[in-house]
Each structure stands twice: as C-alpha cells, then as structure tokens.
Design an enzyme around this catalytic site. Structure first.
Site, PDB file in Angstrom:
ATOM      1  N   GLY A 133       5.071 -10.068   3.989  1.00 56.86           N
ATOM      2  CA  GLY A 133       5.833  -9.892   5.104  1.00 56.86           C
ATOM      3  C   GLY A 133       5.142 -10.799   6.262  1.00 56.86           C
ATOM      4  N   MET A 145       0.911  -1.355  -0.045  1.00 57.11           N
ATOM      5  CA  MET A 145      -0.118  -0.179  -0.128  1.00 57.11           C
ATOM      6  C   MET A 145       0.796   1.205  -0.211  1.00 57.11           C
ATOM      7  SD  MET A 145      -3.347  -1.040   2.215  1.00 57.11           S
ATOM      8  CE  MET A 145      -2.852  -0.635   3.808  1.00 57.11           C
ATOM      9  N   GLY A 146       1.984   1.127  -0.268  1.00 54.01           N
ATOM     10  CA  GLY A 146       3.185   2.019  -0.517  1.00 54.01           C
ATOM     11  C   GLY A 146       3.411   2.561   1.134  1.00 54.01           C
ATOM     12  N   ALA A 147       4.017   3.786   1.359  1.00 55.44           N
ATOM     13  CA  ALA A 147       4.634   4.172   2.549  1.00 55.44           C
ATOM     14  C   ALA A 147       5.935   3.047   2.867  1.00 55.44           C
ATOM     15  CB  ALA A 147       3.846   4.284   3.630  1.00 55.44           C
ATOM     16  N   LEU A 148       6.631   2.773   1.915  1.00 50.87           N
ATOM     17  CA  LEU A 148       7.483   1.844   1.732  1.00 50.87           C
ATOM     18  C   LEU A 148       8.733   1.960   2.823  1.00 50.87           C
ATOM     19  CD1 LEU A 148       7.688   0.562  -1.659  1.00 50.87           C
ATOM     20  CD2 LEU A 148       5.790  -0.078  -0.083  1.00 50.87           C
ATOM     21  N   HIS A 149       9.017   0.796   3.581  1.00 50.00           N
ATOM     22  CA  HIS A 149      10.266   1.041   4.247  1.00 50.00           C
ATOM     23  C   HIS A 149      11.124  -0.328   4.438  1.00 50.00           C
ATOM     24  CE1 HIS A 149       8.066  -2.071   6.663  1.00 50.00           C
ATOM     25  NE2 HIS A 149       7.274  -1.173   6.935  1.00 50.00           N
ATOM     26  N   LYS A 202       5.576 -10.227   9.275  1.00 52.86           N
ATOM     27  CA  LYS A 202       5.028  -9.183  10.443  1.00 52.86           C
ATOM     28  C   LYS A 202       3.588  -9.271  10.460  1.00 52.86           C
ATOM     29  CE  LYS A 202       4.804  -5.055  12.405  1.00 52.86           C
ATOM     30  NZ  LYS A 202       3.752  -4.515  11.625  1.00 52.86           N
ATOM     31  N   HIS A 220       9.400  -3.462   3.424  1.00 48.27           N
ATOM     32  CA  HIS A 220       9.140  -3.727   2.002  1.00 48.27           C
ATOM     33  C   HIS A 220      10.400  -4.131   1.175  1.00 48.27           C
ATOM     34  CE1 HIS A 220       5.758  -1.089   3.771  1.00 48.27           C
ATOM     35  NE2 HIS A 220       5.053  -2.133   3.103  1.00 48.27           N
TER      36      HIS A 220
HETATM   37  O1  PAF Z   1      -0.060  -5.671   3.956  1.00 45.43           O
HETATM   38  C1  PAF Z   1      -0.493  -4.927   2.911  1.00 45.43           C
HETATM   39  O2  PAF Z   1       0.309  -3.869   2.728  1.00 45.43           O
HETATM   40  C2  PAF Z   1      -1.893  -4.766   2.501  1.00 45.43           C
HETATM   41  O3  PAF Z   1      -2.669  -5.602   3.255  1.00 45.43           O
HETATM   42  C3  PAF Z   1      -2.154  -5.484   1.123  1.00 45.43           C
HETATM   43  C4  PAF Z   1      -1.313  -7.042   1.110  1.00 45.43           C
HETATM   44  C5  PAF Z   1      -1.067  -4.906   0.278  1.00 45.43           C
HETATM   45  C6  PAF Z   1      -3.370  -5.351   0.802  1.00 45.43           C
HETATM   46  O4  PAF Z   1      -3.755  -4.313   0.467  1.00 45.43           O
END
Ligand code: PAF
Length: 298
Positions: free
Chosen positions: A161, A37-41, A163, A44
């Site tokens: 993940g 869902m973005g806001a990656l760290h 997590k 990710h």
């Molecule tokens: O873990 C996430 O970031 C979300 O739940 C996912 C798997 C991208 C589904 O929207």
C-alpha cells in the site's frame, strides 16, 4: 482470470512452494505476493484485487510479525480476525493464503541476522519506532523468498500500500540494492468517504477522536490543491491547521522526495510548486498513532 471464491490455506513454506508450483503448471505466467498482518480492510482488498487483476496466481500472506513491534503490548493488542480476513481475500479472488505459525517463520527464535534499513529507516516513522523497519524488511525479505515462483516459472510481483509510504520506499530500495527478482507494485491509499485513510488502527479511535483525525487528510488535501494549482505550498499554514486540533498531537508534516524521502530543498517548497513530491504526515490521536501521505504532482 475468473474470480474464484475458494481460497486454500497453507501453513508451511513447503506446502506453499508445492501448491503454487502445481497451480502455475496449469498454465499461469505470473505470480503475485500480497503480504499482510491480517486485520484486513478495504485497503487490503484493493491490494488483493489489483494483484488478482494483474496476475494469474495470487498468494496473500497473513503473519503478525513480532520483529516489527516495539512494545509487547502493541503486539498483543494487534487485532486477529483470521476468518474475516480469509473471506475478504477469497472475495477478491486470491487463490492461496499463507498463514504460518511463528515457528515456521522464525524457527529457533528471532533471527540473529536481519535486514538493516539504514538511514532511510531511521527517519520519519523510524524516529519514534526504533527497529521497526529492520523488523518489517526482514520479514518482507523472507516472505518474498517464500513466494518466489520456481526457476523461470512465472513473472513475480509483490503488492504494497502507498499508505505506508516509507515502508514502500524501503522495500523498493531493498529489492533494488539486494537484487531481489521481483517487481514491487504500490497501490493507492483507500479512504473513507470523509477522507480518513483506512488503517487497521482506526478501530481503536472513539467517535470524537475519529472526527479530530480528519484534520490529517484535510491538511494533506490543502497541500495537494495548492500543488495542483502551482501555488506556494505554505506548509506552515497547513501545519498550523493541524496544530489547532486539540485531540491531535502532530509528530511530523513535511514534503519530501518520493524516492529518498528527504525533505525537498527550501527553493522547491518556497516557490510556486512545480516539481513532484510527497507530503507525509503523522500524529497521535488518543491511543493511536496515525500516518498518511499524498503524492504532489508536478
Ligand atoms: O504492512 C504490513 O502489513 C507489514 O508491515 C508487512 C509488509 C506485512 C510486513 O509484516
């Protein structure tokens, strides 16, 4: 598989299908999907890196899925950091980013038919976030379909993940129960040096709250060291440790079967620890709900 700093951004499913088929036709034998869902760290980044190491073509998706948010305010405050996200993915060697608009994923509004996560989705996180896992599984099902390589074109894997242990368990069940042609790969949790599990929500913690939040990973480590030493887990004393931290409101802390997420039977937890399990913890710290877990080996 060299690291390419180029990433192509696609916004429609048709473009994604055409571009992944074109790249695979150049000689790829495996395709991976990394849904986000973005806001990656860094957590990710580890997902993307593992996918790049294990596959010829990697597609990451960035889509903030309204279906899995309870309150509109949570959806609104979810961080949007697209440029930094694309840079992080490109840095890991991801070739394609699928970044659809809402209308592409849910044309005509929210879907009437959804994936139901069942009793496994009602437990733990599901108890305080009703509908969350139905929403998450529904979009994961759609994303898995969008990322599916052409008929017989390549092996297909998707990366999640560890997590989010409950999400991972549910995705595995959905794929098994509903016959999705994809291998699900769980990637270990990435932690800061002080033990805090990385999460897009950590940015909302004050310094004091962040320090308090460390009790969650400390308590998990305590159980892990007892499991490794085949000692009694003594969950109660680990729980008391978390409850003694005034800034942390403990929601649940338990030891469960890693596949079904059902609490281990009393005789498994009250005797010196021998079997495999998963310790799950969740609590509220200031404005943020945090979750964490650790596998307990046999
Ligand atoms: O873990 C996430 O970031 C979300 O739940 C996912 C798997 C991208 C589904 O929207």
């Amino acid at each position: 598989m060299g690291i390419s700093r180029n990433i192509k951004v696609l916004t429609t499913a048709a473009e994604l299908r055409a571009e992944s088929a074109r790249l695979l036709a150049l000689g790829g034998a495996s395709q991976a999907l990394v849904p986000t869902m973005g806001a990656l760290h860094e957590g990710h980044a580890a997902l993307a890196r593992t996918a790049v190491e294990e596959n010829d073509l990697v597609v990451a998706t960035i889509f903030v899925n309204p279906l899995q948010f309870g309150e509109a305010a949570d959806l609104d405050r979810y961080p949007r950091t697209l440029d930094a996200d694309l840079a992080l993915l490109a840095e890991q060697g991801v070739q394609l980013a699928f970044v659809p608009e809402l209308e592409e994923i849910y044309p005509g509004g929210e879907p009437l038919v959804r994936v139901t996560s069942g009793p496994l989705g009602d437990a733990w996180e599901g108890a305080s976030r009703p509908g969350h896992f139905d929403g998450a599984l529904t979009v994961v099902a759609k994303l898995l379909h969008y990322g599916l390589p052409g008929q017989g074109q390549a092996a297909y894997r998707a990366y999640f993940g560890q997590k989010d242990a409950q999400q991972l368990a549910l995705v595995r069940r959905m794929v098994a129960d509903l016959n999705f042609p994809v291998e699900i790969v769980g990637v270990p949790t990435v932690r800061s040096a002080d033990g805090l599990a990385l999460s897009s929500r950590n940015r909302f913690l004050s310094g004091e709250e962040r320090t308090a939040a460390l009790v969650l990973s400390r308590a998990l480590r305590l159980l892990e060291s007892r499991a490794d030493a085949h000692e009694l887990l003594d969950l109660e004393s680990a729980r008391a440790m978390v409850e003694s931290e005034p800034l942390v409101e403990l929601d649940y802390f338990d030891v469960v079967d890693p596949l079904t997420l059902k609490p281990l039977a009393g005789n498994q937890r009250d005797a010196p620890f021998r079997g495999g399990g998963l310790a799950l913890i969740a609590g509220r710290v200031g404005p943020v709900r945090l979750i964490d877990n650790v596998p307990l080996s046999s």
